[in-house]
Design a protein around this motif. Structure first.
Motif, PDB file in Angstrom:
ATOM      1  N   GLU A 111       0.876  -1.182   0.000  1.00  0.00           N
ATOM      2  CA  GLU A 111       0.000   0.000   0.000  1.00  0.00           C
ATOM      3  C   GLU A 111       0.906   1.223   0.000  1.00  0.00           C
ATOM      4  O   GLU A 111       2.064   1.152   0.424  1.00  0.00           O
ATOM      5  CB  GLU A 111      -0.915   0.013   1.228  1.00  0.00           C
ATOM      6  N   ARG A 147       0.574  -6.776  -4.423  1.00  0.00           N
ATOM      7  CA  ARG A 147       0.060  -7.790  -3.493  1.00  0.00           C
ATOM      8  C   ARG A 147       0.009  -9.116  -4.219  1.00  0.00           C
ATOM      9  O   ARG A 147      -0.553  -9.199  -5.320  1.00  0.00           O
ATOM     10  CB  ARG A 147      -1.360  -7.441  -3.015  1.00  0.00           C
ATOM     11  N   GLU A 197      -1.807 -11.543  -4.558  1.00  0.00           N
ATOM     12  CA  GLU A 197      -3.175 -12.013  -4.325  1.00  0.00           C
ATOM     13  C   GLU A 197      -3.297 -13.487  -4.699  1.00  0.00           C
ATOM     14  O   GLU A 197      -2.790 -13.910  -5.738  1.00  0.00           O
ATOM     15  CB  GLU A 197      -4.160 -11.212  -5.186  1.00  0.00           C
ATOM     16  N   THR A 242      -5.627  -7.263  -9.170  1.00  0.00           N
ATOM     17  CA  THR A 242      -4.395  -7.660  -9.827  1.00  0.00           C
ATOM     18  C   THR A 242      -3.274  -7.701  -8.804  1.00  0.00           C
ATOM     19  O   THR A 242      -3.461  -7.305  -7.656  1.00  0.00           O
ATOM     20  CB  THR A 242      -4.042  -6.639 -10.934  1.00  0.00           C
ATOM     21  N   GLU A 268      -3.966   7.463  -2.448  1.00  0.00           N
ATOM     22  CA  GLU A 268      -4.303   7.421  -1.030  1.00  0.00           C
ATOM     23  C   GLU A 268      -4.049   8.765  -0.361  1.00  0.00           C
ATOM     24  O   GLU A 268      -3.134   9.512  -0.745  1.00  0.00           O
ATOM     25  CB  GLU A 268      -3.487   6.351  -0.313  1.00  0.00           C
ATOM     26  N   GLU A 327     -16.064  -3.444  -3.814  1.00  0.00           N
ATOM     27  CA  GLU A 327     -15.367  -2.257  -3.284  1.00  0.00           C
ATOM     28  C   GLU A 327     -14.665  -1.465  -4.377  1.00  0.00           C
ATOM     29  O   GLU A 327     -13.874  -2.014  -5.141  1.00  0.00           O
ATOM     30  CB  GLU A 327     -14.335  -2.731  -2.250  1.00  0.00           C
ATOM     31  N   LEU A 328     -14.973  -0.174  -4.403  1.00  0.00           N
ATOM     32  CA  LEU A 328     -14.271   0.741  -5.302  1.00  0.00           C
ATOM     33  C   LEU A 328     -13.157   1.438  -4.518  1.00  0.00           C
ATOM     34  O   LEU A 328     -12.047   1.583  -4.988  1.00  0.00           O
ATOM     35  CB  LEU A 328     -15.277   1.759  -5.845  1.00  0.00           C
TER      36      LEU A 328
HETATM   37  N1  GAP Z   1      -4.055   1.796   2.798  1.00  0.00           N
HETATM   38  C1  GAP Z   1      -5.306   1.130   2.861  1.00  0.00           C
HETATM   39  C2  GAP Z   1      -5.497   0.185   1.775  1.00  0.00           C
HETATM   40  O1  GAP Z   1      -4.597  -0.122   1.028  1.00  0.00           O
HETATM   41  P1  GAP Z   1      -7.264  -1.380   0.682  1.00  0.00           P
HETATM   42  O2  GAP Z   1      -8.765  -1.414   0.854  1.00  0.00           O
HETATM   43  O3  GAP Z   1      -6.525  -2.632   0.849  1.00  0.00           O
HETATM   44  O4  GAP Z   1      -6.777  -0.253   1.687  1.00  0.00           O
HETATM   45  C3  GAP Z   1      -7.459   0.460  -1.139  1.00  0.00           C
HETATM   46  O5  GAP Z   1      -6.938  -0.772  -0.744  1.00  0.00           O
HETATM   47  C4  GAP Z   1      -7.965   0.376  -2.574  1.00  0.00           C
HETATM   48  O6  GAP Z   1      -6.920  -0.109  -3.426  1.00  0.00           O
HETATM   49  C5  GAP Z   1      -9.109  -0.625  -2.782  1.00  0.00           C
HETATM   50  O7  GAP Z   1     -10.359  -0.048  -2.455  1.00  0.00           O
HETATM   51  C6  GAP Z   1      -8.989  -0.918  -4.260  1.00  0.00           C
HETATM   52  O8  GAP Z   1      -9.593   0.101  -5.016  1.00  0.00           O
HETATM   53  C7  GAP Z   1      -7.491  -0.876  -4.479  1.00  0.00           C
HETATM   54  N2  GAP Z   1      -6.944  -2.236  -4.458  1.00  0.00           N
HETATM   55  C8  GAP Z   1      -6.594  -2.970  -3.379  1.00  0.00           C
HETATM   56  N3  GAP Z   1      -6.119  -4.171  -3.753  1.00  0.00           N
HETATM   57  C9  GAP Z   1      -6.170  -4.215  -5.099  1.00  0.00           C
HETATM   58  C10 GAP Z   1      -5.817  -5.189  -6.084  1.00  0.00           C
HETATM   59  N4  GAP Z   1      -5.286  -6.357  -5.763  1.00  0.00           N
HETATM   60  N5  GAP Z   1      -6.016  -4.888  -7.391  1.00  0.00           N
HETATM   61  C11 GAP Z   1      -6.534  -3.683  -7.743  1.00  0.00           C
HETATM   62  N6  GAP Z   1      -6.875  -2.730  -6.863  1.00  0.00           N
HETATM   63  C12 GAP Z   1      -6.702  -2.976  -5.557  1.00  0.00           C
END
Ligand code: GAP
Length: 492
Positions: A172, A204, A206, A216, A223, A295-296
């Motif tokens: 993040e 990440r 994932e 992805t 942020e 979640e957006l």
């Molecule tokens: N600092 C807090 C944080 O990172 P999060 O909900 O894990 O919070 C924020 O991530 C936003 O980042 C998510 O709402 C999403 O839009 C985006 N996001 C998180 N993981 C993602 C992924 N693997 N692929 C694309 N977008 C992602």
């Protein structure tokens, strides 16, 4: 609307390609093409302009992706940023334990001589009544017991691959704002409340990425860490709670302002048992994606958790001196965290329309003009006439000093319009005989070119020298009807 339609449009028209496609692709990595990069840059640019540049209480940073490994110990990512996963002993596929039952599953049914079936998620086999116990993908292997799997990408800093050199790609962007809190506070002489913003890549590993660019392994985030004095009250409420609600409203309004329809947006309050270890309250903005409500972005009240953790692990004080109360406080933080790729997917999905125009299907991306990858396309009506082509190139060159403007003469005009509609170009300019005249016939041109608006398909004749001012007005948010009212309509 179907995700496949967007995936196909994205590839065909240069928005998003699969990464390393000629080698068979890289799992869940995507490349932004010529139009995708423009759209993505526009999203980041308006976000930065509206939430950083326009606000007196915001500043930005651009931190490095590789950070000191202790950052991730202090933040809790090393210990908590894990998903429980199970592996198939046969095909070696990996699943999130809590998601295996949400997948359709493969079954070789003994009651039908071992025939193979794909059975909807959570349902038993209609022939033998058995429920899934094996790997949902191959239908043969047993699954291992769940193990915690850390989602951070590990790498080595420097030339030696040894334990002491282990570091991580940031999962993040947020932590850089916390570790730079004091640098920013001192260098900019800020007063609470204030925020630090950053847009950049996060990584990440994932376990179950997918759904195109929705989830992805490499993605971009926008942020904000908004620091408030926990002892302050605003409108009779604790400052952190007040600002949390303000940011929820502001973020929601932002997505609507750039085109997401109200009926496709909603808020979701995190239940107590779902809150992250650092959060007092979290609210997600959800969008009705082609895969359903998801979640957006998230807006969390992270309290003073992060600053206290980094103070503890670094041994440095991360406090703010409250002049009024003559005391040091650890600020609370409200964190609006959005994903760039997810925002792009939502903007594209919401903008996509199939319409019927004079008995023909028209695909149009009704993107907000500020987001549209191309602002204007200049199209000559007769590409055999050098003077018309020259004038069109000149208009393009003039407008391209300020905006992304293209020239296209590779098809008939109807086709050229449809191509631009499909990628969301808000305006087309056509140069025709009426503009230039016909010297052989002794006819003088009127020096005007036609501007066509994407959504209404209305056309007006505008003197060429006035084009930059007209587009400045339109692309700065001026209403088409207002501008169109000042110029004659184009014939036919
Ligand atoms: N600092 C807090 C944080 O990172 P999060 O909900 O894990 O919070 C924020 O991530 C936003 O980042 C998510 O709402 C999403 O839009 C985006 N996001 C998180 N993981 C993602 C992924 N693997 N692929 C694309 N977008 C992602």
């Amino acid at each position: 609307m179907n995700m496949d339609v967007l995936v196909s449009l994205s590839k065909r028209r240069g928005f998003v390609f699969q990464s390393s496609e000629i080698y068979g692709g890289t799992g869940s990595c995507w490349d932004y093409g010529p139009l995708g990069v423009e759209l993505k840059n526009n999203i980041k640019r308006v976000w930065w302009r509206d939430f950083v540049q326009a606000r007196a209480d915001m500043v930005g940073i651009d931190a490095s992706i590789l950070m000191h490994p202790t950052v991730w110990k202090a933040s809790g990512h090393l210990d908590h940023f894990t998903d429980p996963m199970v592996d198939c002993r046969e095909c070696r596929r990996r699943f999130r334990d809590d998601q295996v039952d949400a997948l359709a599953w493969t079954h070789y049914c003994a009651a039908t001589k071992g025939n193979k079936f794909t059975i909807p998620a959570g349902e038993p086999c209609g022939h033998c009544g058995q429920r899934r116990t094996l790997c949902p993908e191959c239908g043969k292997g047993e699954l291992t017991a769940p193990r915690q799997f850390n989602l951070m990408f590990k790498t080595f800093m420097g030339p030696v691959e040894e334990d002491a050199a282990v570091t991580y790609l940031r999962p993040e962007t947020a932590q850089a704002m916390f570790v730079n809190f004091d640098n920013v506070l001192q260098s900019m002489r800020l007063k609470l409340p204030f925020g630090i913003a950053q847009a950049g890549r996060s990584f990440r590993n994932e376990i179950t990425p997918g759904n195109f660019i929705f989830r992805t392994r490499e993605f971009e985030q926008m942020e904000i860490e908004f620091f408030v004095n926990p002892n302050d009250r605003v409108e009779g409420r604790p400052a952190d709670e007040y600002w949390h609600d303000r940011w929820i409203e502001d973020c929601m309004a932002w997505f609507k302002r750039y085109g997401l329809r109200e009926e496709n947006l909603r808020l979701r309050e995190h239940a107590r048992d779902e809150l992250a270890h650092y959060a007092k309250r979290t609210v997600d903005i959800e969008y009705n994606f082609p895969i359903g409500w998801s979640e957006l972005m998230g807006i969390a009240n992270r309290t003073d958790f992060d600053l206290k953790q980094h103070a503890k692990w670094s041994g440095k004080s991360l406090t703010y001196f409250d002049e009024e109360r003559k005391e040091h406080v650890v600020p609370f933080v409200v964190e609006p965290a959005a994903g760039v790729d997810r925002a792009l997917l939502a903007f594209m999905a919401d903008a996509y329309r199939e319409e019927e125009v004079r008995g023909e299907k028209r695909v149009v991306l009704r993107l907000h003009p500020e987001l549209a990858p191309l602002k204007v396309a200049v199209l000559p009506l007769l590409k055999k006439r050098d003077d018309i082509v020259r004038a069109a190139h000149e208009i393009r060159a003039t407008l391209a000093r300020q905006w992304r403007v293209v020239y296209d003469d590779t098809a008939a005009i109807g086709r050229l319009y449809r191509r631009q509609d499909e990628v969301g170009t808000p305006y087309c300019v056509t140069v025709d005989v009426q503009t230039i005249g016909d010297a052989e016939r002794g006819e003088r041109g009127d020096g005007r070119a036609t501007i066509r608006e994407r959504d209404s398909m209305e056309q007006i004749r505008v003197p060429i020298p006035e084009m930059p001012a007209v587009f400045r007005e339109l692309l700065d948010g001026g209403a088409w009807q207002q501008v169109a009212g000042r110029y004659p309509p184009a014939r036919g």
